[in-house]
Design a protein around this motif. Structure first.
Motif, PDB file in Angstrom:
ATOM      1  N   GLU A 148      -5.710   9.335   5.735  1.00  0.00           N
ATOM      2  CA  GLU A 148      -5.740   8.349   6.708  1.00  0.00           C
ATOM      3  C   GLU A 148      -6.809   7.113   6.199  1.00  0.00           C
ATOM      4  O   GLU A 148      -6.465   6.016   6.332  1.00  0.00           O
ATOM      5  CB  GLU A 148      -5.982   8.664   8.042  1.00  0.00           C
ATOM      6  CG  GLU A 148      -4.863   9.667   8.746  1.00  0.00           C
ATOM      7  CD  GLU A 148      -4.966  11.052   8.269  1.00  0.00           C
ATOM      8  OE1 GLU A 148      -6.016  11.526   7.894  1.00  0.00           O
ATOM      9  OE2 GLU A 148      -4.361  11.593   8.702  1.00  0.00           O
ATOM     10  N   ILE A 149      -7.918   7.455   5.804  1.00  0.00           N
ATOM     11  CA  ILE A 149      -8.769   6.499   5.390  1.00  0.00           C
ATOM     12  C   ILE A 149      -8.449   5.912   4.209  1.00  0.00           C
ATOM     13  O   ILE A 149      -8.414   4.613   3.896  1.00  0.00           O
ATOM     14  CB  ILE A 149     -10.271   7.307   5.348  1.00  0.00           C
ATOM     15  CG1 ILE A 149     -10.676   7.601   6.443  1.00  0.00           C
ATOM     16  CG2 ILE A 149     -11.278   6.144   4.499  1.00  0.00           C
ATOM     17  CD1 ILE A 149     -11.933   8.500   6.545  1.00  0.00           C
ATOM     18  N   VAL A 150      -7.935   6.564   3.436  1.00  0.00           N
ATOM     19  CA  VAL A 150      -7.428   6.036   1.988  1.00  0.00           C
ATOM     20  C   VAL A 150      -6.170   5.092   2.043  1.00  0.00           C
ATOM     21  O   VAL A 150      -6.225   4.101   1.606  1.00  0.00           O
ATOM     22  CB  VAL A 150      -7.180   6.943   1.069  1.00  0.00           C
ATOM     23  CG1 VAL A 150      -6.458   6.474  -0.248  1.00  0.00           C
ATOM     24  CG2 VAL A 150      -8.323   7.865   0.469  1.00  0.00           C
ATOM     25  N   ARG A 151      -5.461   5.455   3.000  1.00  0.00           N
ATOM     26  CA  ARG A 151      -4.050   4.787   3.353  1.00  0.00           C
ATOM     27  C   ARG A 151      -4.582   3.350   4.185  1.00  0.00           C
ATOM     28  O   ARG A 151      -3.890   2.381   3.996  1.00  0.00           O
ATOM     29  CB  ARG A 151      -3.230   5.465   4.295  1.00  0.00           C
ATOM     30  CG  ARG A 151      -2.037   4.825   4.863  1.00  0.00           C
ATOM     31  CD  ARG A 151      -1.336   5.786   5.520  1.00  0.00           C
ATOM     32  NE  ARG A 151       0.249   5.490   6.012  1.00  0.00           N
ATOM     33  CZ  ARG A 151       1.136   5.095   5.181  1.00  0.00           C
ATOM     34  NH1 ARG A 151       0.652   4.379   3.641  1.00  0.00           N
ATOM     35  NH2 ARG A 151       2.152   4.921   5.318  1.00  0.00           N
ATOM     36  N   ALA A 152      -5.792   3.496   4.932  1.00  0.00           N
ATOM     37  CA  ALA A 152      -5.991   2.409   5.635  1.00  0.00           C
ATOM     38  C   ALA A 152      -6.799   1.306   4.493  1.00  0.00           C
ATOM     39  O   ALA A 152      -6.585  -0.205   4.734  1.00  0.00           O
ATOM     40  CB  ALA A 152      -7.161   2.613   6.647  1.00  0.00           C
ATOM     41  N   LEU A 153      -7.194   1.685   3.396  1.00  0.00           N
ATOM     42  CA  LEU A 153      -7.853   0.972   2.456  1.00  0.00           C
ATOM     43  C   LEU A 153      -6.742   0.545   1.319  1.00  0.00           C
ATOM     44  O   LEU A 153      -6.946  -0.461   0.406  1.00  0.00           O
ATOM     45  CB  LEU A 153      -8.940   1.510   1.596  1.00  0.00           C
ATOM     46  CG  LEU A 153     -10.216   1.864   2.592  1.00  0.00           C
ATOM     47  CD1 LEU A 153     -10.924   3.156   1.925  1.00  0.00           C
ATOM     48  CD2 LEU A 153     -10.769   0.756   3.060  1.00  0.00           C
ATOM     49  N   ILE A 154      -5.461   0.837   1.378  1.00  0.00           N
ATOM     50  CA  ILE A 154      -4.431   0.312   0.796  1.00  0.00           C
ATOM     51  C   ILE A 154      -3.607  -0.713   1.107  1.00  0.00           C
ATOM     52  O   ILE A 154      -3.002  -0.505   2.422  1.00  0.00           O
ATOM     53  CB  ILE A 154      -3.593   1.595   0.012  1.00  0.00           C
ATOM     54  CG1 ILE A 154      -4.514   2.526  -0.917  1.00  0.00           C
ATOM     55  CG2 ILE A 154      -2.383   1.419  -0.493  1.00  0.00           C
ATOM     56  CD1 ILE A 154      -3.688   3.966  -1.219  1.00  0.00           C
ATOM     57  N   THR A 164      -0.323  -1.700   1.511  1.00  0.00           N
ATOM     58  CA  THR A 164       1.224  -0.975   1.359  1.00  0.00           C
ATOM     59  C   THR A 164       2.208  -2.310   1.285  1.00  0.00           C
ATOM     60  O   THR A 164       3.294  -1.941   0.928  1.00  0.00           O
ATOM     61  CB  THR A 164       1.553  -0.459   2.560  1.00  0.00           C
ATOM     62  OG1 THR A 164       1.391  -1.078   3.925  1.00  0.00           O
ATOM     63  CG2 THR A 164       0.544   0.996   2.700  1.00  0.00           C
ATOM     64  N   GLU A 165       1.783  -3.508   1.635  1.00  0.00           N
ATOM     65  CA  GLU A 165       2.867  -4.666   1.406  1.00  0.00           C
ATOM     66  C   GLU A 165       2.903  -4.804  -0.008  1.00  0.00           C
ATOM     67  O   GLU A 165       3.929  -5.185  -0.386  1.00  0.00           O
ATOM     68  CB  GLU A 165       2.301  -5.788   1.953  1.00  0.00           C
ATOM     69  CG  GLU A 165       2.107  -5.830   3.410  1.00  0.00           C
ATOM     70  CD  GLU A 165       3.269  -5.741   4.299  1.00  0.00           C
ATOM     71  OE1 GLU A 165       4.527  -6.271   3.540  1.00  0.00           O
ATOM     72  OE2 GLU A 165       3.508  -4.893   5.058  1.00  0.00           O
ATOM     73  N   LYS A 166       2.194  -4.373  -1.144  1.00  0.00           N
ATOM     74  CA  LYS A 166       2.326  -4.541  -2.589  1.00  0.00           C
ATOM     75  C   LYS A 166       2.894  -3.331  -2.971  1.00  0.00           C
ATOM     76  O   LYS A 166       3.240  -3.540  -4.315  1.00  0.00           O
ATOM     77  CB  LYS A 166       0.733  -4.680  -3.141  1.00  0.00           C
ATOM     78  CG  LYS A 166      -0.009  -6.000  -2.910  1.00  0.00           C
ATOM     79  CD  LYS A 166      -1.276  -5.980  -3.283  1.00  0.00           C
ATOM     80  CE  LYS A 166      -2.109  -7.387  -2.938  1.00  0.00           C
ATOM     81  NZ  LYS A 166      -3.450  -7.270  -3.475  1.00  0.00           N
ATOM     82  N   VAL A 167       3.044  -2.213  -2.180  1.00  0.00           N
ATOM     83  CA  VAL A 167       3.778  -1.199  -2.531  1.00  0.00           C
ATOM     84  C   VAL A 167       5.319  -1.394  -2.570  1.00  0.00           C
ATOM     85  O   VAL A 167       5.677  -1.511  -1.281  1.00  0.00           O
ATOM     86  CB  VAL A 167       3.554   0.169  -1.988  1.00  0.00           C
ATOM     87  CG1 VAL A 167       4.108   1.146  -2.517  1.00  0.00           C
ATOM     88  CG2 VAL A 167       1.815   0.361  -2.344  1.00  0.00           C
ATOM     89  N   GLU A 168       6.059  -1.242  -3.621  1.00  0.00           N
ATOM     90  CA  GLU A 168       7.588  -1.249  -3.670  1.00  0.00           C
ATOM     91  C   GLU A 168       7.994  -0.005  -3.989  1.00  0.00           C
ATOM     92  O   GLU A 168       7.574   0.656  -5.021  1.00  0.00           O
ATOM     93  CB  GLU A 168       8.084  -2.418  -4.000  1.00  0.00           C
ATOM     94  CG  GLU A 168       7.646  -3.549  -3.692  1.00  0.00           C
ATOM     95  CD  GLU A 168       8.017  -4.902  -4.401  1.00  0.00           C
ATOM     96  OE1 GLU A 168       8.815  -4.732  -5.345  1.00  0.00           O
ATOM     97  OE2 GLU A 168       7.677  -6.169  -3.937  1.00  0.00           O
ATOM     98  N   ILE A 169       9.408   0.285  -3.610  1.00  0.00           N
ATOM     99  CA  ILE A 169      10.043   1.272  -4.310  1.00  0.00           C
ATOM    100  C   ILE A 169      11.178   0.849  -5.299  1.00  0.00           C
ATOM    101  O   ILE A 169      12.051   0.190  -4.665  1.00  0.00           O
ATOM    102  CB  ILE A 169      10.866   2.165  -3.356  1.00  0.00           C
ATOM    103  CG1 ILE A 169       9.919   2.860  -2.284  1.00  0.00           C
ATOM    104  CG2 ILE A 169      11.868   3.197  -3.949  1.00  0.00           C
ATOM    105  CD1 ILE A 169      10.484   3.537  -1.098  1.00  0.00           C
TER     106      ILE A 169
END
Length: 166
Positions: A92-98, A100-105
């Motif tokens: 959860e902590i690492v996810r909050a620091l990433i 995700t808008e820049k992550v694409e499939i």
């Protein structure tokens, strides 16, 4: 000239005219009634067409929303798996620091996540577990008691380096 006038020209008697009119009324609908029913039918067809188009559009919209929701859930799950595989202590902590808008499939793979995880590991290594390397001694003869089996898991880092140098 009306239908009755045309029948009178044929020299039909009044009784014959009444019989024909009675038979016609029983079998046929007057023109005004036919036109009214025809207009009602056309209005119903038009209404049906509008409703069908609306339902098609709403079904397409619903399908598009479900597709976007599926893709978001898939992306979230893949990000969570990648974070776990990166050795995060708290997903959860690492996810909050990433971001995700820049992550694409793309082509069934995540793009844009690896650089963020690498940067995060460099800047906040305390968020990730260090992977321990376990080395066990090699024995060319499995039954030989002459060469001791060495488990480096109990060694300190400097002892493991000294062991590997020899």
């Amino acid at each position: 000239m009306t239908f009755n006038e045309q029948l009178r020209e044929l020299n039909l008697t009044e009784e014959q005219l009444k019989t024909i009119n009675t038979a016609l009324k029983a079998e046929y609908v007057p023109k005004t009634e036919y036109e009214r029913l025809f207009d009602n039918l056309n209005a119903a067809k038009s209404e049906h067409k509008k409703k069908t188009e609306f339902l098609k559009q709403s079904a397409a919209d619903k399908l598009e929303r479900q597709k976007r929701l599926y893709e978001l859930k898939l992306k979230d799950n893949l990000v969570d798996i990648a974070i776990e595989e990166a050795g995060a202590k708290s997903r959860e902590i690492v996810r909050a620091l990433i971001d995700t808008e820049k992550v694409e499939i793309k082509e069934d793979k995540l793009t844009g996540l690896t650089p963020q995880l690498t940067e995060l590991k460099k800047n906040a290594p305390f968020l990730f577990e260090k992977k321990l390397m376990y080395l066990t001694g090699y024995s060319p003869e499995a039954s030989s008691d002459l060469i001791p089996k060495i488990n480096t898991a109990d060694m300190t880092y400097s002892q493991a380096v000294a062991f590997l140098d020899n």
